[in-house]
Design an enzyme around this catalytic site. Structure first.
Site, short mmCIF file in Angstrom:
data_model
loop_
_atom_site.label_atom_id
_atom_site.label_comp_id
_atom_site.label_asym_id
_atom_site.label_seq_id
_atom_site.Cartn_x
_atom_site.Cartn_y
_atom_site.Cartn_z
N GLY A 1 23.54 -21.97 -17.14
CA GLY A 1 22.44 -20.91 -17.10
C GLY A 1 22.75 -19.74 -16.48
CB SER B 1 27.63 -19.99 -19.64
OG SER B 1 26.72 -19.79 -18.48
CG ASN C 1 19.68 -29.85 -22.78
OD1 ASN C 1 18.67 -29.93 -23.25
ND2 ASN C 1 20.39 -29.69 -21.64
CD1 TRP C 2 17.76 -27.23 -28.85
CD2 TRP C 2 15.69 -27.83 -29.79
NE1 TRP C 2 17.68 -27.25 -30.21
CE2 TRP C 2 16.61 -27.48 -30.68
CE3 TRP C 2 14.16 -28.07 -29.87
CZ2 TRP C 2 15.94 -27.66 -32.26
CZ3 TRP C 2 13.93 -28.17 -31.24
CH2 TRP C 2 14.56 -27.64 -32.17
CE LYS C 3 19.65 -26.63 -20.18
NZ LYS C 3 20.42 -26.04 -19.11
CG HIS D 1 21.14 -31.71 -17.73
ND1 HIS D 1 20.99 -30.70 -16.74
CD2 HIS D 1 21.69 -31.02 -18.82
CE1 HIS D 1 21.20 -29.53 -17.38
NE2 HIS D 1 22.09 -29.76 -18.39
#
Ligand code: 13P
Length: 253
Positions: free
Chosen positions: A173, A212, A9-11, A95
């Protein structure tokens, strides 16, 4: 036997130049991994680039969100059919960043989930509790409610065409991944809850862990019986990390 699935998930990260290096590195790194499926979920503007670079590779691509309508006067929205136009196979739905930053609810996530299925996309449906909720022993209640928002509306059989992802908010994150056992406990809860409605769906559905994940903790996560893959944020932006996680999945099957 459930296949392993690693989803990046590159965001909101990337550039045309950086994506090219990243995607070419991933293609090379995973081309001989046959026991794992790799998917990258890129920002909308890069879907065309992902399609042209990944077309003949064993890496699939998808998006991080979508609208539940197929067209209409909805400024700024992207439809399921548009994702299909660009060759997407997967789309992340619900998400926690969409739920928290964009006020996505169980209702709107469920509508998107259903629209993704109708378009032939595989929704990756995210669930997870906050730290406060975990500390209050509400994890099962929260995850159960999110899971039920799909099962109650559409029945358990829709999960034959979907992927579930457990992403505790405190691990996203944060550099504080859930321990493999913490993740396993929730994955087991998810599977048992589905099993109340349909045991064969419960044993077939892929349940990913996210939060993470790194090459250093991936193998231990994959060793858990109910963890079928991972949804990776930061580590999906580095070739060696993403490929390392895919390799760890490949040897566990
Ligand atoms: P990180 O891997 O950066 O913690 O992000 C996880 C995530 O949100 C994937 O969807």
């Amino acid at each position: 036997m459930r296949r392993k699935l690693v989803v990046g998930n590159w965001k909101m990260h990337g550039s045309i130049a950086a994506n090219k290096v990243l995607l070419e590195g991933i293609i090379k790194g995973v081309h001989d991994l046959h026991e794992v499926d790799a998917v990258v979920c890129v920002p909308y503007p890069y879907l065309c680039q992902a399609q042209s670079l990944l077309l003949d590779s064993n890496v699939a691509w998808g998006a991080q969100n979508m609208c539940s309508n197929n067209d209409g006067a909805i400024t700024g929205a992207v439809s399921p059919a548009m994702l299909v136009d660009y060759g997407c196979t997967h789309v992340i739905i619900g998400h926690s960043e969409r739920r928290n930053l964009f006020h996505e609810t169980d209702d709107t996530a469920a509508a998107r989930f259903n629209a993704a299925l109708a378009a032939g996309l595989t929704p990756i449906f995210c669930m997870g509790e906050s730290l406060e909720e975990r500390e209050s022993d509400w994890t099962d209640y929260i995850v159960g409610r999110q899971l039920d928002s799909i099962i109650r509306r559409f029945g358990p059989l829709v999960l034959e065409h979907a992927v579930l992802a457990y992403e505790p908010l405190w691990a996203v994150g944060s550099d504080q991944a859930a321990t493999p056992q913490q993740a396993q406990d929730v994955h087991d809860f998810i599977r048992r809850r589905i099993s109340r409605c349909n045991a064969s769906v419960a044993s077939a559905v892929q349940v990913l862990y996210g939060g993470s994940v790194t090459p250093a903790n991936a193998a231990q996560l994959f060793a858990m019986p109910d963890i079928d893959g991972v949804l990776v944020g930061r580590a999906s932006l580095k070739v060696d990390d993403f490929v390392g996680i895919c390799k760890a999945a490949n040897v566990q099957t």
